[in-house]
Design an enzyme around this catalytic site. Structure first.
Site: not given
Length: 488
Positions: A377-379, A382, A469
């Site tokens: 999730e998120c970080g 990435l 995501g």
């Protein structure tokens, strides 16, 4: 001192007219004061915030929980408050080993403390009070103390408080704390405020102890702040001097029975959007669950944004959570893990260190080739990119599982609550997004829809072995789906 009654849950909420008024430091100081009085406390944060509950945990030594009426129905919000306050697991820290965690002493909370989010009435869409602190106070029938920043105001504070009291007849606002206000000014303002029918519980002057460091997503994490414990203790001393602690405990004691309110919670709260139909799986200390699988969970300064509810749900379903650090560890923890959980956080701040830990990156790549499930999730999403731009504007190679680059933007991207749907239109999860970084390939397998809005966008990489995501997912909004993905 008036000790809270055992027959009901004494509780109090600290709210504010806007963000930046001092809710978090007041809440943490109050929690520390209660601990000094040997009271067993549990804390909650309104809304989807991750960072403030970390500070609650830093003070109390046990997890804080989120009360969120977008993710949960009113009845579920009330049930969560009762359930978590009824059985505080004193040893809730996740053990860094491969053995099952043994439960320690379980006690009932003497006091529950709720910290608000944003402005008191601020809810979904900016023009409703749905999912606001006000709605949580209404659902849980909790007395509210408004933390008002008085640094640049005087008599106008009375007009401000009067407006908050009258905007909603059932505001639950019972008192105020004047933050960053001198004792002399507070004495002059007190009669004007108390004639409104509320109580002034003290005034705290401007002081360096309340100056906690921040970065782009909020406060700098507890583990990164220098001499934070000294600041907390000194700040607590200030509150002891300037607040009416006995009065605040008396107010918490006056909170009505939750059982009686819970029966009418669904009808009493006017919710304008559909609520999740799935029930939350409960993690009861009375019925231990046999471990069936192990999941490696990234936990360090770069990856630290997790809902305690989500972790409890996984443990209740038989998953053992085994922490590791993508920053420092050279190997994934233990043999026999079935999945890897990469939460949000600050990989952009530690991008150079993450990139230089090639041993861990190779382990991540090997795990992917062997079919290990990835929930990112998120970080964490990435981190799985080929490249990630850091806060220093330099891009570094990452794990490379996704052919994409993460890059900095000048503003919050796609901020707020969302409902996620798959390509067939099936509702998957409720969640939220909160990030200043974006991706050249944010995913297109699911669609995110903003509540009370026509805005929507493609997102998520959803394959057999990866669910990744920018959205932060609330697993309780569809527990069957998250467990099906991890176990399938």
């Amino acid at each position: 001192m008036s000790r809270p009654r055992a027959k009901n849950l004494p509780r109090i909420a600290f709210a504010a007219p806007s963000s930046g008024s001092g809710k978090t430091v007041i809440t943490c100081g109050f929690l520390n004061l209660l601990q000094r009085r040997n009271l067993s406390c549990i804390s909650f944060k309104c809304g989807p915030d991750y960072i403030d509950p970390m500070f609650h945990r830093y003070v109390l030594g046990i997890p804080g929980y989120n009360l969120d009426s977008f993710f949960l129905s009113p009845e579920q919000v009330g049930n969560l408050l009762i359930e978590k306050a009824s059985a505080i697991q004193k040893d809730k820290t996740i053990q860094k080993n491969c053995t099952a965690k043994k439960a320690d002493v379980v006690v009932k909370a003497d006091v529950a403390v709720i910290e608000g989010v944003m402005g008191f009435y601020d809810g979904i869409g900016g023009n409703t009070s749905h999912a606001s602190t006000y709605e949580i106070a209404k659902i849980t029938d909790t007395p509210v103390v408004l933390v008002v920043d008085g640094k640049k105001s005087s008599l106008s504070l009375a007009a401000l408080v009067k407006g908050f009291l009258e905007y909603a007849p059932d505001s639950h606002i019972c008192g105020v704390i004047l933050n960053r206000t001198s004792p002399a000014m507070a004495e002059r303002l007190k009669p004007h405020l108390e004639k409104l029918g509320i109580r002034v519980y003290g005034a705290v002057p401007v002081c360096k102890e309340a100056d906690w460091e921040s970065r782009h997503l909020g406060l700098i994490l507890p583990g990164e702040q220098e001499k934070l414990q000294e600041k907390v203790d000194s700040w607590t001393d200030r509150l002891e001097e300037h607040l009416d602690i006995e009065g605040l405990l008396e107010l918490a004691n006056q909170a009505p029975s939750l059982e009686k309110h819970r029966e009418s919670a669904l009808s009493a709260s006017a919710i304008s959007t559909a609520q999740p139909t799935k029930s939350i799986m409960k993690n009861s200390a009375k019925s231990p669950v046999k471990t069936i699988r192990r999941i490696a969970i990234a936990q360090d300064e770069a990856f630290c944004f997790y809902y305690q509810d989500n972790l409890d749900l996984l443990q209740a379903a038989g998953w053992e959570l085994i922490p590791f650090s993508p920053l420092r560890d050279r190997h994934l923890p233990c043999a026999g893990i079935s999945a890897i959980l990469l939460g949000g956080g600050y990989p952009e701040v530690f991008v150079k260190e993450l990139s230089e830990n090639q041993a861990m990156i190779k382990e991540i790549q090997t795990a992917s080739r062997h079919g290990i499930k990835f929930l990112a999730e998120c970080g964490g999403f990435l981190y799985l990119h080929e490249w990630l731009e850091g806060t220093n504007a330099i891009s570094y190679p990452m794990a490379g599982l996704l052919p994409a680059k993460g890059f900095k933007t000048d503003k919050l991207s796609r901020f707020g609550y969302i409902t996620l749907f798959d390509a067939q239109g099936n509702r998957m999860f409720r969640g939220h997004e909160f990030h200043y970084w974006d991706s050249t390939i944010p995913g297109q397998d699911w669609k995110a829809v903003k509540p009370l809005s026509t805005r929507q966008w493609d997102c998520m990489v959803a394959t057999e072995n990866m669910l990744a995501g920018f959205p932060h997912l609330y697993y309780g909004s569809n527990p069957e789906r998250i467990l099906q993905f991890l176990s399938g």
